[in-house]
Design a protein around this motif. Structure first.
Motif, PDB file in Angstrom:
ATOM      1  N   GLU A 111      15.593  50.135  -4.779  1.00  0.00           N
ATOM      2  CA  GLU A 111      15.179  50.458  -3.417  1.00  0.00           C
ATOM      3  C   GLU A 111      15.098  49.194  -2.558  1.00  0.00           C
ATOM      4  OE1 GLU A 111      11.533  52.484  -3.998  1.00  0.00           O
ATOM      5  OE2 GLU A 111      12.447  54.467  -4.261  1.00  0.00           O
ATOM      6  N   MET A 121      18.556  48.216  -1.738  1.00  0.00           N
ATOM      7  CA  MET A 121      19.094  49.120  -0.727  1.00  0.00           C
ATOM      8  C   MET A 121      18.540  48.786   0.654  1.00  0.00           C
ATOM      9  SD  MET A 121      19.019  53.300  -0.602  1.00  0.00           S
ATOM     10  CE  MET A 121      20.017  53.359  -2.100  1.00  0.00           C
ATOM     11  N   SER A 122      17.253  48.451   0.722  1.00  0.00           N
ATOM     12  CA  SER A 122      16.657  48.077   2.010  1.00  0.00           C
ATOM     13  C   SER A 122      17.309  46.823   2.570  1.00  0.00           C
ATOM     14  CB  SER A 122      15.144  47.861   1.847  1.00  0.00           C
ATOM     15  OG  SER A 122      14.509  49.048   1.437  1.00  0.00           O
ATOM     16  N   LEU A 150      20.349  45.753   1.934  1.00  0.00           N
ATOM     17  CA  LEU A 150      21.694  46.083   2.378  1.00  0.00           C
ATOM     18  C   LEU A 150      21.676  46.853   3.691  1.00  0.00           C
ATOM     19  CD1 LEU A 150      23.330  47.072  -1.042  1.00  0.00           C
ATOM     20  CD2 LEU A 150      23.706  44.991   0.279  1.00  0.00           C
ATOM     21  N   GLN A 151      20.688  47.750   3.826  1.00  0.00           N
ATOM     22  CA  GLN A 151      20.578  48.492   5.082  1.00  0.00           C
ATOM     23  C   GLN A 151      20.261  47.553   6.249  1.00  0.00           C
ATOM     24  OE1 GLN A 151      17.601  51.397   4.079  1.00  0.00           O
ATOM     25  NE2 GLN A 151      19.104  52.914   3.366  1.00  0.00           N
ATOM     26  N   GLN A 193      23.376  45.747   7.046  1.00  0.00           N
ATOM     27  CA  GLN A 193      24.287  46.648   7.754  1.00  0.00           C
ATOM     28  C   GLN A 193      23.873  46.817   9.211  1.00  0.00           C
ATOM     29  OE1 GLN A 193      24.238  50.748   6.491  1.00  0.00           O
ATOM     30  NE2 GLN A 193      26.398  51.044   6.942  1.00  0.00           N
ATOM     31  N   ALA A 194      22.552  46.941   9.440  1.00  0.00           N
ATOM     32  CA  ALA A 194      22.055  47.073  10.815  1.00  0.00           C
ATOM     33  C   ALA A 194      22.366  45.825  11.628  1.00  0.00           C
ATOM     34  CB  ALA A 194      20.548  47.350  10.799  1.00  0.00           C
ATOM     35  N   GLN A 227      25.993  45.903  12.481  1.00  0.00           N
ATOM     36  CA  GLN A 227      26.232  46.878  13.532  1.00  0.00           C
ATOM     37  C   GLN A 227      25.781  46.348  14.892  1.00  0.00           C
ATOM     38  OE1 GLN A 227      24.128  50.257  11.961  1.00  0.00           O
ATOM     39  NE2 GLN A 227      25.876  50.991  10.745  1.00  0.00           N
TER      40      GLN A 227
END
Length: 650
Positions: free
Chosen positions: A46, A49-50, A52-53, A56-57, A60
């Motif tokens: 988790e 994943m956080s 990577l998120q 990614q943000a 973006q």
């Protein structure tokens, strides 16, 4: 038998129950351990994943910023194409070079601004024609190309977008090339890299320390400096070289080393600027250090050097029409420049010594300057009237408080010692008109070139008995300079020179401007000063340099009633110059001073809290005198400088 069998079965039943209970307990324990391990794995997954998120943000957001800039840029390009010939500059074949220079000099695109947390205009809609833009910062929609240009416009390269809103921080950085468009950066030389010592000497302002008071932007500059010098002669001038005091062997201080350190050249500056519109600005600049020595200054206890004025001026720049005005105390227009004719872009050596370099042309003084640029900021012309002064030499004469006694019994008044709030130990020359200085600067695709000229009017009064008359001489000269980017951004060659009559005070050595004729009128002395250097920037943190400079002055003299007068008179005695404490004279009128020096700077720490740099310099200077009785012996001096400097705003 039956009883035995029953007992055996009951024993087996109890044993089975125990085994089942034990197995169940062990299984539960194993499952609990495995569950905890699985929880740890899930927790780590988790967290990954956080991360990577978040990445990614961030990507973006970067993509949105790029898309935003590209959309506005396309609209701007469409508008510039539609507007006709005025956009030819944006499509210049040198646009790539301009962009490179902008990156070198601190110009930052909108996307980069946003990444560093700088607020920009966020339009939500761009019309197909590119003529309307709406801001999402809570303000009303902005309509019309003219209104929009007051907020957002293309950089001079045509590649980036800059916000030119009045007083906005983005406008501060977008117009960082000293308040004017940076088209002159096409010359391969470009504006000063602001961290270099040459830029610091000129008064460069950094990217930190930016504040806003309504539509006015305040920018802090300066540094904390601590420097030392070790020299093989004793000259009581600190790290400021006063070469004419370089001793001969007849003085004991010629035979002693000298160590001096101080922090008096620490500096503080402030630039206040308001954007009148997207093409014109008004600004005021103030700069000070502690380079002055008050009458009460001593090196034994307090070392209380005085806060002194270096620069203080106001400036107006209209980039659209190409007019630039400056009034106040600033570097003289004679000082070699680096790009165009722009304040705080003077070409000054990177040396540690406060007097810079023998042969350097400069002065900081009151002036009123007007400049016009042509051909898309490639050709610049400037005219300045500046505060005059004349350095007189009165060797052979009897002089007191600006009054010189002549051999024919007349008195020549050349000035007066300071009174009121001026220095009462310094003579202020009598002047009738300002110095008039003109300059032409040219920035082609490669290099920066200048030509300049000056007119100076030495003035005095001759009194005989109870009547007198005034005398005005005409002095002046011409010179030029150039900067050749041998490897743009990495290695450059600088050369500059000035020659003429009565203008020697514009050289670092401060040789005399004039002496007095037998008639009592001013007699301007011919002089020449020149310097050349190679400066290299192996990487953004290191600067190395090597310079040679020289300044020389002519002579003028007369003999009357058995007396010798003037400057460089061959009947003056130099016979006692080479013997310590000799009873013979050592007149030693300086003929010329030359210096060769090498040094370097290392910015070993750079971060959001500023820059810390260290420098060292080796210098060798040689002083020559006009020949007299006993010849013309020379003297020399060797020095090593060290400096540490903290620049909180760079």
């Amino acid at each position: 038998m039956i009883l035995l069998t029953f007992r055996m079965l009951r024993s087996l039943r109890y044993s089975g129950r125990a085994s089942l209970f034990l197995g169940t307990a062990l299984g539960a324990l194993s499952l609990s351990t495995q569950a905890r391990a699985d929880d740890d794995i899930v927790s780590r997954m988790e967290q990954e994943m956080s991360r990577l998120q978040a990445a990614q943000a961030h990507v973006q957001e970067e993509q949105r910023a790029i898309n935003h800039d590209m959309a506005i840029l396309k609209a701007e390009i469409a508008r510039h194409h539609a507007s006709g010939p005025s956009t030819a500059r944006a499509d210049s074949p040198h646009a790539e070079q301009i962009a490179s220079q902008e990156s070198h000099s601190g110009h930052i695109a909108t996307a980069s601004m946003r990444r560093h947390g700088i607020k920009t205009v966020e339009p939500t809609e761009i019309a197909g024609s590119g003529h309307d833009m709406t801001a999402t910062s809570g303000s009303a929609p902005i309509h019309g190309a003219h209104t929009r240009r007051d907020r957002v416009s293309l950089s001079p390269s045509g590649r980036d977008l800059i916000d030119t809103g009045k007083g906005s921080e983005l406008a501060v950085v977008g117009h960082r090339a000293e308040d004017v468009l940076v088209h002159f950066a096409e010359n391969g030389v470009g504006p000063h890299p602001r961290e270099t010592v040459g830029a610091q000497s000129a008064g460069a302002i950094g990217d930190h320390g930016v504040f806003h008071l309504g539509p006015v932007t305040l920018m802090l500059g300066g540094f904390v400096d601590t420097a030392v010098v070790l020299e093989n002669r004793h000259i009581a001038s600190d790290t400021f070289n006063y070469w004419q005091d370089m001793p001969y062997p007849n003085e004991p201080r010629y035979h002693t080393n000298n160590f001096t350190g101080g922090a008096r050249y620490s500096r503080l500056s402030l630039l206040a600027r308001g954007n009148i519109d997207s093409e014109s600005t008004i600004s005021g600049f103030f700069e000070s250090d502690f380079g002055a020595g008050a009458v009460t200054t001593d090196p034994y206890e307090s070392n209380s050097y005085s806060f002194r004025l270096r620069q203080a001026y106001l400036a107006y720049d209209d980039n659209k029409e190409g007019w630039h005005f400056l009034g106040g105390q600033a570097w003289s227009l004679l000082t070699p420049g680096r790009a165009g004719i722009v304040a705080r872009q003077e070409s000054l050596p990177e040396t540690i010594e406060a007097s810079m370099l023998a042969g350097q042309t400069w002065s900081r003084q009151w002036q009123v300057r007007i400049v016009k640029d042509f051909f898309h900021h490639r050709l610049w012309t400037g005219l300045s009237i500046e505060n005059p002064a004349t350095l007189y030499d009165t060797t052979g004469f009897s002089a007191s408080n600006g009054a010189v006694s002549m051999p024919n019994g007349s008195t020549v008044t050349i000035g007066e010692n300071g009174v009121g709030l001026t220095n009462d130990t310094s003579m202020f020359s009598n002047e009738i008109a300002p110095d008039v200085i003109g300059k032409v600067a040219y920035d082609p695709i490669w290099g920066h070139y200048e030509m300049e000229g000056i007119l100076h009017f030495p003035h005095d009064r001759v009194t005989m008995g109870h009547t007198g008359h005034n005398n005005t001489a005409v002095g002046g000269g011409a010179g030029g300079s150039m900067i050749l980017p041998l490897i743009p951004g990495k290695v450059e060659l600088r050369m500059a020179g000035l020659a003429g009559w009565g203008i020697n005070r514009y050289g670092s050595v401060l040789l005399p401007d004039a002496t007095i004729k037998a008639s009592g009128s001013p007699d301007p002395l011919f002089g020449i000063q020149a310097q050349a250097g190679i400066i290299a920037h192996p990487n953004p943190r290191i600067d190395v340099y090597g310079y040679f400079g020289t300044q020389r002055v002519g002579h003028s003299y007369f003999n009357e009633n058995g007396g010798a007068y003037g400057y460089g008179n061959p009947t003056y005695s130099n016979a006692g110059c080479l013997q310590e404490l000799s009873a013979l004279s050592c007149t030693a009128n300086t003929r010329g001073v030359s210096e060769v020096t090498i040094g370097g700077w290392w910015r070993f720490f750079k971060g959001k809290f500023g820059t810390v740099e260290a420098g060292t310099q080796l210098a060798y200077a040689r002083r020559q005198i006009w020949s007299g009785i006993g010849g013309d012996p020379h003297t020399s001096m060797s020095q090593i400088f060290f400096d540490f400097r903290y620049l909180p705003f760079q």
